[in-house]
Design a protein around this motif. Structure first.
Motif, PDB file in Angstrom:
ATOM      1  N   LYS A   1       0.840  -1.191   0.000  1.00 52.63           N
ATOM      2  CA  LYS A   1       0.000   0.000   0.000  1.00 52.63           C
ATOM      3  C   LYS A   1       0.873   1.238   0.000  1.00 52.63           C
ATOM      4  CE  LYS A   1      -3.903  -2.172   2.185  1.00 52.63           C
ATOM      5  NZ  LYS A   1      -4.974  -2.071   3.151  1.00 52.63           N
ATOM      6  N   TYR A   2       0.539   2.161  -0.875  1.00 52.98           N
ATOM      7  CA  TYR A   2       1.288   3.405  -1.048  1.00 52.98           C
ATOM      8  C   TYR A   2       0.370   4.571  -0.716  1.00 52.98           C
ATOM      9  CZ  TYR A   2       4.405   0.285  -3.490  1.00 52.98           C
ATOM     10  OH  TYR A   2       5.242  -0.759  -3.797  1.00 52.98           O
ATOM     11  N   LYS A   3       0.685   5.277   0.368  1.00 48.45           N
ATOM     12  CA  LYS A   3      -0.083   6.462   0.745  1.00 48.45           C
ATOM     13  C   LYS A   3       0.625   7.679   0.171  1.00 48.45           C
ATOM     14  CE  LYS A   3      -1.918   6.656   4.796  1.00 48.45           C
ATOM     15  NZ  LYS A   3      -2.087   6.825   6.259  1.00 48.45           N
ATOM     16  N   CYS A   4      -0.119   8.490  -0.547  1.00 47.96           N
ATOM     17  CA  CYS A   4       0.448   9.640  -1.250  1.00 47.96           C
ATOM     18  C   CYS A   4      -0.086  10.938  -0.661  1.00 47.96           C
ATOM     19  CB  CYS A   4       0.073   9.544  -2.727  1.00 47.96           C
ATOM     20  SG  CYS A   4       0.682  10.899  -3.739  1.00 47.96           S
ATOM     21  N   ALA A   5       0.817  11.818  -0.228  1.00 50.73           N
ATOM     22  CA  ALA A   5       0.448  13.181   0.159  1.00 50.73           C
ATOM     23  C   ALA A   5       0.310  13.967  -1.144  1.00 50.73           C
ATOM     24  CB  ALA A   5       1.515  13.782   1.053  1.00 50.73           C
ATOM     25  N   VAL A   6      -0.887  14.421  -1.436  1.00 52.61           N
ATOM     26  CA  VAL A   6      -1.219  14.977  -2.753  1.00 52.61           C
ATOM     27  C   VAL A   6      -0.993  16.486  -2.800  1.00 52.61           C
ATOM     28  CG1 VAL A   6      -3.072  15.273  -4.440  1.00 52.61           C
ATOM     29  CG2 VAL A   6      -2.888  13.130  -3.150  1.00 52.61           C
ATOM     30  N   ALA A   7      -0.203  16.928  -3.785  1.00 50.87           N
ATOM     31  CA  ALA A   7      -0.011  18.358  -4.042  1.00 50.87           C
ATOM     32  C   ALA A   7      -0.820  18.795  -5.264  1.00 50.87           C
ATOM     33  CB  ALA A   7       1.468  18.657  -4.269  1.00 50.87           C
ATOM     34  N   TYR A   8      -1.111  17.847  -6.163  1.00 45.86           N
ATOM     35  CA  TYR A   8      -1.869  18.139  -7.384  1.00 45.86           C
ATOM     36  C   TYR A   8      -2.889  17.034  -7.604  1.00 45.86           C
ATOM     37  CZ  TYR A   8      -3.092  18.924 -12.239  1.00 45.86           C
ATOM     38  OH  TYR A   8      -3.795  19.158 -13.384  1.00 45.86           O
ATOM     39  N   TYR A   9      -4.123  17.431  -7.927  1.00 44.14           N
ATOM     40  CA  TYR A   9      -5.201  16.474  -8.161  1.00 44.14           C
ATOM     41  C   TYR A   9      -6.063  16.992  -9.299  1.00 44.14           C
ATOM     42  CZ  TYR A   9      -9.735  14.184  -7.344  1.00 44.14           C
ATOM     43  OH  TYR A   9     -10.912  13.496  -7.482  1.00 44.14           O
ATOM     44  N   ARG A  10      -6.360  16.101 -10.240  1.00 41.38           N
ATOM     45  CA  ARG A  10      -7.289  16.459 -11.321  1.00 41.38           C
ATOM     46  C   ARG A  10      -8.154  15.252 -11.609  1.00 41.38           C
ATOM     47  NH1 ARG A  10      -6.707  17.524 -17.487  1.00 41.38           N
ATOM     48  NH2 ARG A  10      -4.768  16.387 -17.227  1.00 41.38           N
ATOM     49  N   ARG A  11      -9.458  15.482 -11.746  1.00 49.11           N
ATOM     50  CA  ARG A  11     -10.420  14.417 -12.033  1.00 49.11           C
ATOM     51  C   ARG A  11     -11.134  14.767 -13.322  1.00 49.11           C
ATOM     52  NH1 ARG A  11     -15.395  11.669 -10.739  1.00 49.11           N
ATOM     53  NH2 ARG A  11     -14.827   9.813  -9.526  1.00 49.11           N
ATOM     54  N   VAL A  12     -11.046  13.857 -14.302  1.00 48.29           N
ATOM     55  CA  VAL A  12     -11.620  14.074 -15.630  1.00 48.29           C
ATOM     56  C   VAL A  12     -12.572  12.918 -15.928  1.00 48.29           C
ATOM     57  CG1 VAL A  12     -11.095  14.296 -18.092  1.00 48.29           C
ATOM     58  CG2 VAL A  12      -9.532  15.261 -16.391  1.00 48.29           C
ATOM     59  N   VAL A  13     -13.803  13.251 -16.344  1.00 46.99           N
ATOM     60  CA  VAL A  13     -14.799  12.234 -16.676  1.00 46.99           C
ATOM     61  C   VAL A  13     -15.184  12.397 -18.140  1.00 46.99           C
ATOM     62  CG1 VAL A  13     -17.095  11.326 -16.183  1.00 46.99           C
ATOM     63  CG2 VAL A  13     -15.656  12.147 -14.312  1.00 46.99           C
ATOM     64  N   ASP A  14     -14.946  11.344 -18.919  1.00 44.83           N
ATOM     65  CA  ASP A  14     -15.228  11.369 -20.365  1.00 44.83           C
ATOM     66  C   ASP A  14     -14.648  12.612 -21.037  1.00 44.83           C
ATOM     67  OD1 ASP A  14     -16.458   8.886 -20.448  1.00 44.83           O
ATOM     68  OD2 ASP A  14     -18.485   9.700 -20.193  1.00 44.83           O
ATOM     69  N   GLY A  15     -13.427  12.979 -20.663  1.00 46.10           N
ATOM     70  CA  GLY A  15     -12.740  14.102 -21.280  1.00 46.10           C
ATOM     71  C   GLY A  15     -13.101  15.465 -20.714  1.00 46.10           C
ATOM     72  N   VAL A  16     -14.019  15.527 -19.759  1.00 47.18           N
ATOM     73  CA  VAL A  16     -14.440  16.798 -19.175  1.00 47.18           C
ATOM     74  C   VAL A  16     -13.868  16.906 -17.760  1.00 47.18           C
ATOM     75  CG1 VAL A  16     -16.417  18.212 -18.460  1.00 47.18           C
ATOM     76  CG2 VAL A  16     -16.568  16.794 -20.525  1.00 47.18           C
ATOM     77  N   GLU A  17     -13.131  17.981 -17.537  1.00 48.63           N
ATOM     78  CA  GLU A  17     -12.540  18.189 -16.211  1.00 48.63           C
ATOM     79  C   GLU A  17     -13.616  18.535 -15.188  1.00 48.63           C
ATOM     80  OE1 GLU A  17      -8.769  20.585 -15.499  1.00 48.63           O
ATOM     81  OE2 GLU A  17     -10.342  21.911 -14.707  1.00 48.63           O
ATOM     82  N   GLU A  18     -13.670  17.742 -14.118  1.00 47.57           N
ATOM     83  CA  GLU A  18     -14.597  18.024 -13.016  1.00 47.57           C
ATOM     84  C   GLU A  18     -13.935  18.895 -11.960  1.00 47.57           C
ATOM     85  OE1 GLU A  18     -15.825  14.238 -11.453  1.00 47.57           O
ATOM     86  OE2 GLU A  18     -17.592  14.213 -12.721  1.00 47.57           O
ATOM     87  N   VAL A  19     -12.719  18.505 -11.571  1.00 46.14           N
ATOM     88  CA  VAL A  19     -12.013  19.201 -10.497  1.00 46.14           C
ATOM     89  C   VAL A  19     -10.530  19.247 -10.832  1.00 46.14           C
ATOM     90  CG1 VAL A  19     -11.389  19.145  -8.046  1.00 46.14           C
ATOM     91  CG2 VAL A  19     -13.641  18.354  -8.759  1.00 46.14           C
ATOM     92  N   GLU A  20      -9.897  20.389 -10.572  1.00 49.79           N
ATOM     93  CA  GLU A  20      -8.438  20.487 -10.608  1.00 49.79           C
ATOM     94  C   GLU A  20      -8.006  21.300  -9.398  1.00 49.79           C
ATOM     95  OE1 GLU A  20      -4.662  21.482 -13.461  1.00 49.79           O
ATOM     96  OE2 GLU A  20      -6.492  22.651 -13.782  1.00 49.79           O
ATOM     97  N   ILE A  21      -7.095  20.718  -8.626  1.00 50.16           N
ATOM     98  CA  ILE A  21      -6.557  21.388  -7.447  1.00 50.16           C
ATOM     99  C   ILE A  21      -5.046  21.324  -7.520  1.00 50.16           C
ATOM    100  CG2 ILE A  21      -6.336  21.314  -4.935  1.00 50.16           C
ATOM    101  CD1 ILE A  21      -9.170  20.028  -4.903  1.00 50.16           C
ATOM    102  N   ASP A  22      -4.423  22.482  -7.533  1.00 47.04           N
ATOM    103  CA  ASP A  22      -2.966  22.577  -7.492  1.00 47.04           C
ATOM    104  C   ASP A  22      -2.644  23.400  -6.249  1.00 47.04           C
ATOM    105  OD1 ASP A  22      -0.245  23.210  -7.797  1.00 47.04           O
ATOM    106  OD2 ASP A  22      -0.412  23.159  -9.982  1.00 47.04           O
ATOM    107  N   MET A  23      -2.247  22.710  -5.193  1.00 42.94           N
ATOM    108  CA  MET A  23      -2.027  23.371  -3.906  1.00 42.94           C
ATOM    109  C   MET A  23      -0.952  24.448  -3.984  1.00 42.94           C
ATOM    110  SD  MET A  23      -4.115  22.105  -1.692  1.00 42.94           S
ATOM    111  CE  MET A  23      -4.791  20.690  -0.839  1.00 42.94           C
ATOM    112  N   ILE A  24       0.087  24.218  -4.772  1.00 42.95           N
ATOM    113  CA  ILE A  24       1.199  25.157  -4.836  1.00 42.95           C
ATOM    114  C   ILE A  24       0.873  26.356  -5.724  1.00 42.95           C
ATOM    115  CG2 ILE A  24       3.611  25.440  -5.544  1.00 42.95           C
ATOM    116  CD1 ILE A  24       3.940  22.436  -4.751  1.00 42.95           C
ATOM    117  N   ALA A  25       0.275  26.110  -6.882  1.00 45.79           N
ATOM    118  CA  ALA A  25      -0.035  27.194  -7.820  1.00 45.79           C
ATOM    119  C   ALA A  25      -1.313  27.945  -7.460  1.00 45.79           C
ATOM    120  CB  ALA A  25      -0.141  26.634  -9.241  1.00 45.79           C
ATOM    121  N   GLY A  26      -2.063  27.473  -6.465  1.00 43.17           N
ATOM    122  CA  GLY A  26      -3.282  28.169  -6.058  1.00 43.17           C
ATOM    123  C   GLY A  26      -4.437  27.983  -7.011  1.00 43.17           C
ATOM    124  N   VAL A  27      -4.522  26.828  -7.648  1.00 45.53           N
ATOM    125  CA  VAL A  27      -5.625  26.541  -8.571  1.00 45.53           C
ATOM    126  C   VAL A  27      -6.639  25.667  -7.837  1.00 45.53           C
ATOM    127  CG1 VAL A  27      -6.294  25.383 -10.717  1.00 45.53           C
ATOM    128  CG2 VAL A  27      -4.157  26.690 -10.605  1.00 45.53           C
TER     129      VAL A  27
END
Length: 169
Positions: free
Chosen positions: A125-151
């Protein structure tokens, strides 16, 4: 009445390779606002004040020994263990399968190599501390979070853009 879309299959990409047949499970980061209680004069009770986002974590479980991922442990780059997870979701009502892609930038904060016994199942099991997260459904971005860039974009709207514009002008 409808039927829910259920995960039919999954794959993971990381360390410059596909983990098809190796990935066992993936836990997406929780999307959570960081809040504080505020009760000002005249208010009859507290409300939650938005203070940004909570830290995010994701977990990937591999079905066996994965030295390429272990070698990523301890990277000094906050996004030094990037991964892409792809899931195929489908309802059992004849509808088309739906592609869900998760893009992560982070680093492993914990690797649990579990128990090892000849002939038994092995899971890492690999636990990842996330700095960047993006969720795309059928090519459409639902959520993008970039903790460092403030997105902090949800459904195409950057909920933090106004604040970042003030900070960078």
């Amino acid at each position: 009445m409808g039927l829910p879309r259920k995960l039919k299959n999954i794959n993971a990409y990381g360390a410059n390779q596909s983990w098809l047949g190796v990935i066992g499970e993936f836990e997406e980061p929780k999307l959570a606002l960081a809040t504080d209680d505020w009760r000002g004069g005249g208010m009859i009770g507290p409300i939650k004040i938005d203070k940004g986002l909570e830290a995010q974590e994701a977990t990937v479980t591999m079905g066996g020994h994965t030295p390429e991922l272990i070698r990523m442990f301890g990277t000094t780059d906050v996004a030094g263990a990037p991964m892409r997870l792809v899931g195929a979701y489908q309802a059992d009502d004849g509808s088309a399968a739906q592609a869900v892609e998760i893009y992560l930038g982070g680093r492993f904060s914990e690797i649990d190599l579990g128990k090892s016994k000849a002939g038994d199942e092995t899971e890492h099991k690999y636990k990842c501390a996330v700095a960047y997260y993006r969720r795309v459904v059928d090519g459409v971005e639902e959520v993008e979070i970039d903790m460092i860039a403030g997105v902090f974009r949800v459904d195409g709207v950057d909920r933090y853009a106004e604040i970042m514009a003030i900070l960078t002008s």
